[in-house]
Design an enzyme around this catalytic site. Structure first.
Site, short mmCIF file in Angstrom:
data_model
loop_
_atom_site.label_atom_id
_atom_site.label_comp_id
_atom_site.label_asym_id
_atom_site.label_seq_id
_atom_site.Cartn_x
_atom_site.Cartn_y
_atom_site.Cartn_z
N VAL A 7 0.63 -1.10 -0.02
CA VAL A 7 -0.07 -0.16 -0.24
C VAL A 7 0.82 1.81 -0.25
O VAL A 7 1.71 1.28 1.04
CB VAL A 7 -0.82 0.39 1.10
CG1 VAL A 7 -1.94 1.26 0.75
CG2 VAL A 7 -1.54 -0.67 1.29
N ASN A 9 0.80 5.72 -0.71
CA ASN A 9 0.19 6.67 -0.44
C ASN A 9 -0.35 7.01 -1.56
O ASN A 9 -1.97 7.85 -2.07
CB ASN A 9 1.39 8.05 -1.02
CG ASN A 9 1.48 8.19 0.95
OD1 ASN A 9 0.63 8.21 1.37
ND2 ASN A 9 3.07 7.95 0.87
N ILE A 12 -2.17 0.94 -4.30
CA ILE A 12 -1.99 -0.37 -3.69
C ILE A 12 -1.55 -1.33 -5.24
O ILE A 12 -2.13 -1.40 -5.69
CB ILE A 12 -2.97 -0.58 -3.26
CG1 ILE A 12 -3.37 0.26 -2.40
CG2 ILE A 12 -2.83 -2.39 -2.60
CD1 ILE A 12 -5.32 0.28 -1.71
N ASP A 110 7.16 0.41 4.22
CA ASP A 110 7.57 -0.53 2.22
C ASP A 110 9.63 -0.02 2.49
O ASP A 110 10.15 -0.93 1.47
CB ASP A 110 7.05 0.69 1.70
CG ASP A 110 7.33 2.54 1.95
OD1 ASP A 110 7.77 2.69 3.38
OD2 ASP A 110 7.10 3.27 0.71
N ASP A 130 13.65 4.65 -3.42
CA ASP A 130 12.07 3.96 -4.31
C ASP A 130 12.10 5.48 -4.45
O ASP A 130 11.37 6.58 -3.72
CB ASP A 130 11.50 3.87 -2.97
CG ASP A 130 10.17 3.34 -3.56
OD1 ASP A 130 10.01 3.36 -4.48
OD2 ASP A 130 9.80 2.47 -2.22
N THR A 188 7.81 28.32 -22.91
CA THR A 188 7.91 27.08 -20.82
C THR A 188 8.45 25.89 -21.46
O THR A 188 8.23 25.59 -20.06
CB THR A 188 6.71 28.11 -21.08
OG1 THR A 188 6.10 29.41 -21.17
CG2 THR A 188 5.47 28.03 -19.85
#
Length: 260
Positions: A7, A9, A12, A110, A130, A188
């Site tokens: 899991v 942020n 999942i 994690d 990571d 830009t």
């Protein structure tokens, strides 16, 4: 088979593992309000598409950086697979790796999982990068101890902040400027591509260099996460990429704690 659930942020990952071979992977957006029933319906449909029966799941291991998801994922394990899951970070879980920090409980599940997997694959001192919602840099000693690390905003998080805070700047993809355009932007979008992408390469290389100097010994740098391959192609700071590092760590920790 083992169902390994990672899991993050943002997403999942559900992976079905047979022995040490990852047979199937599925991802779903992280939502702490998603119920065990909703997970079960989605996972059942995903498995049916691959011709896999739910009875194939014999055990479940979970690592989560979003604590609010654990109640319903435990419910999923009990109702869908009829097993009690092993949750990384729960009391009594044996990593086989000392966490050499004043407060080991602060370290995200994690990060420990990645450290365990990397130490089993590569000898010597390691730095593990990571690329997730946050980009983490973790240090594992040659002796196999977790020694700490660095947490930086993930590149997508940085891009979203730039887009939302600056009214005239567009949303762009994570990629370097087109080949031959150079670093100095001529418009830009070109300027943003250079600033975001090459700026992030500079962050990676600068942090790795400082960490290596602090470690004081040769280190191997391993990258994982969605953008690991992209950045490894544009930086000599990264020696190896393993997109399955977290799942491999979950498998190892489960095997170490399995009660036969």
């Amino acid at each position: 088979m083992l169902l390994a659930i990672d899991v993050g942020n943002t997403n999942i990952m559900f992976a079905l593992v047979e022995g040490e071979a990852i047979r199937w992977r599925w991802r779903i957006a992280t939502d702490s309000k998603r119920t065990a029933d909703e997970y079960a319906v989605w996972l059942n449909q995903s498995m049916q598409m691959e011709g896999v029966e739910r009875s194939a799941i014999r055990d479940v291991v979970i690592a989560s950086v979003v604590p609010q998801t654990l109640f319903n994922l435990r419910g999923l394990s009990r109702r869908f697979a009829n097993v009690e899951p092993l949750v990384v970070g729960a009391p009594g879980v044996d990593y086989g790796m000392p966490v050499n920090l004043p407060n080991p409980a602060e370290v995200g599940a994690d990060r420990i999982v990645n450290a365990v997997a990397a130490h089993l694959q590569w000898p010597g001192d390691l730095i593990i990068i990571d690329f997730g919602t946050a980009t983490t840099f973790d240090v594992v000693s040659a002796a196999g101890g977790y020694e700490g690390g660095v947490i930086a905003p993930g590149i997508n998080l940085s891009m979203d902040a730039l887009y939302q805070a600056a009214a005239k700047l567009p949303r762009i993809a994570v990629e370097p400027p087109p080949e031959g355009r150079g670093v100095i932007g001529k418009g830009t979008v070109h300027a943003m591509q250079s600033g975001v992408f090459w700026g992030y390469v500079g962050l990676i290389e600068g942090l790795v260099k400082r960490m290596q100097a602090e470690i004081g010994r040769p280190t191997t740098v391993i990258a994982t996460g969605g953008l690991a391959t992209l950045f490894s192609r544009h930086s000599d700071a990264i020696q190896h990429v393993d997109p399955d590092l977290t799942v491999k760590g979950l498998v190892r920790i489960h095997a170490r704690n399995r009660k036969d």
